[in-house]
Structure formats: C-alpha cells, structure tokens
Scaffold this active site. Sequence first.
Site, PDB file in Angstrom:
ATOM      1  N   SER A  91      50.188  37.998  44.726  1.00  0.00           N
ATOM      2  CA  SER A  91      50.367  36.552  44.900  1.00  0.00           C
ATOM      3  C   SER A  91      50.636  35.945  43.529  1.00  0.00           C
ATOM      4  CB  SER A  91      49.074  35.952  45.458  1.00  0.00           C
ATOM      5  OG  SER A  91      49.057  34.547  45.310  1.00  0.00           O
ATOM      6  N   TYR A 132      39.807  34.807  46.386  1.00  0.00           N
ATOM      7  CA  TYR A 132      41.213  35.192  46.598  1.00  0.00           C
ATOM      8  C   TYR A 132      41.899  35.478  45.251  1.00  0.00           C
ATOM      9  CZ  TYR A 132      46.040  34.879  48.359  1.00  0.00           C
ATOM     10  OH  TYR A 132      47.350  35.146  48.685  1.00  0.00           O
TER      11      TYR A 132
END
Length: 262
Positions: free
Chosen positions: A146, A159
Amino acid sequence: MVYKDLVGNTAVITGASSGIGRAIALRFGQEKMNVVINYLSSEDEVHSIVRKIESFGGKAIGVHGDVTKEEDVKKLVAAAHHHFGSLEVMVNNAGIENEVPSEDLTLDNWRKVLDVNLTGAFLGCREAIDYMLEHRIKGRIINVSSVHERIPWPHFLHYAASKGGIKMMTETLALEFAPKGIRVNNLGPGAIDTPINAAKFSDPAAKASVEALIPLGYIGKPEEIAAAAAWLASSESSYVTGITLFADGGMTKYPAFQGGQG
Ligand code: NAI
C-alpha cells in the site's frame, strides 16, 4: 493477451473474490494463465470469476482458505500443483483494515490486522518460495502492499505497521532469493475503488477529500492495479526485484506541494 511468456503459467492469488485480487485474477485469465483463486467468503462470486477466466482462454479453480492458517496456505500451493502442475506466480493480496484512534487500539485488533496482512503474506511467500526452490522455478512473488508502507496513517496504526512490515519482508526475500532467480516485489496501490473503501467512497465529501490527495485527480480502478501486477509477473520486468511499484496516481509524491508550495 499482452505478455506471451505468461501463457500457461500458474498463479495463486489470495483474497481474490473481490476488489484488487479479483481484478488480478481476471487479468491473469486474459493472459491465459492458470489461476488459483483463494477466497474466504463469496463462493458464488468465485464461480463467476472462474467462468470469466475460462471464457478468456485461461483456467481457474477456487480454493477456500484463511491466509492466517498455515495449513490453508499450504493447501493453496498444493492446489496449484495438483490442478495445474506448477506454480510460477504468487500474489499475496488478502488484507483488511479498520479505523481506530491508536490509544483505543485493542491488542486483539492489532493482532488480527498484522495476522492477515503481514503473517498471511509471510506464509504465502514462504510456501511459494519453498515450492519454487524444490521445483527449480524462477518464480515471481508479488505482495500487495500500500502507499501506507511509506505514508504514515493515523487511526490505521496496525494497517500502516503491517504494510511497512511487508516492505522490509519483500526487500529481504528479494535479496535472499535473487541468486535462485526468484523475484520478489511489492505492489503499492493508492486509493482504489474496491469494497474495502465502499463506505468511505459512498460519502461524496469523504470521496472528495481522498481525491484531493491524488495528483492525477481520480480514485484508481482495480484494473489499473492488475495491469501493474501483470507486468511484475511477466518477463518484461525481468531485471526488477525488491522494489515497491506504486500505482497510486502520484499519492506518494507529496501532493501538498503540487502548486509549488514549500
Ligand atoms: P477487498 O476487501 O475487496 O479485498 C480484500 C480481500 O481479502 C477480500 O476478498 C477478503 O475476503 C480477503 N481476506 C480478508 N481476510 C482474509 C483471510 N484471512 N484469508 C483470505 N482472504 C482474506 O479490498 P481490496 O481493496 O481489493 O484489498 C486488496 C489488497 O489491496 C489488501 O491487501 C489491501 O490492503 C490492499 N490495498 C487496497 C487499497 C485500496 O484503496 N483499495 C489501497 C492500498 C492497498
């Protein structure tokens, strides 16, 4: 079909019944590959993906499994071997996120996100590499990371930590297995229109605030991530290992400076 060398190669894709994983599965089908579609839920959707891939001239099977479970991940690699006789490409895509201020982040929540996003990817890497070494395959591993392996993300501490972990895992594995011809790369999406963002993007104000962070000015489509995955899987990227390929509309390029500020 764009990459002729991918025809007949076999890929495992985790979390492939929706979003980015689904788009990569369909793209690999268009490249006439054999695809093991791992899913946790949505079995009906998997049947439809299999049919689409077959209509493109590829082959596919759906295999249920939880990437946090060692035996389930072993099952995915075994399925590739039993159904298609090989495994050239492993895509560790399964991931989850949830928003919580860090002072309220429970240990269970932290562990769950790290378990799926980082440990799941580790298990996929290890099992695929073990298979590739045993069968002397110059395989390719693609970990879906990401922009948040680079951009800090308050309220998404677990995350961001998981994606930062994937970055260093990928770089370490790339170095360790380069002598065997196994390439390990990260794919770093920006903001992409998938179920993970459905609630946020259904609110026009929230969607606009995300768009403001993207120099290219729009939320990415899963197919745009799948195109990058196909390139990383193909021999067109033969000299590339240990990188993160950001497909993010420029989000990692400090958009606050776009007008010459600073
Ligand atoms: P998604 O929610 O559609 O896909 C995630 C998939 O992972 C789902 O199919 C889900 O069932 C599966 N999954 C969750 N836990 C699992 C487990 N324990 N075992 C097996 N599968 C499991 O969302 P999206 O966007 O397609 O996410 C795919 C990957 O892309 C994730 O790793 C996510 O972090 C990453 N990503 C997504 C971005 C976006 O804006 N959509 C941006 C950056 C990264």
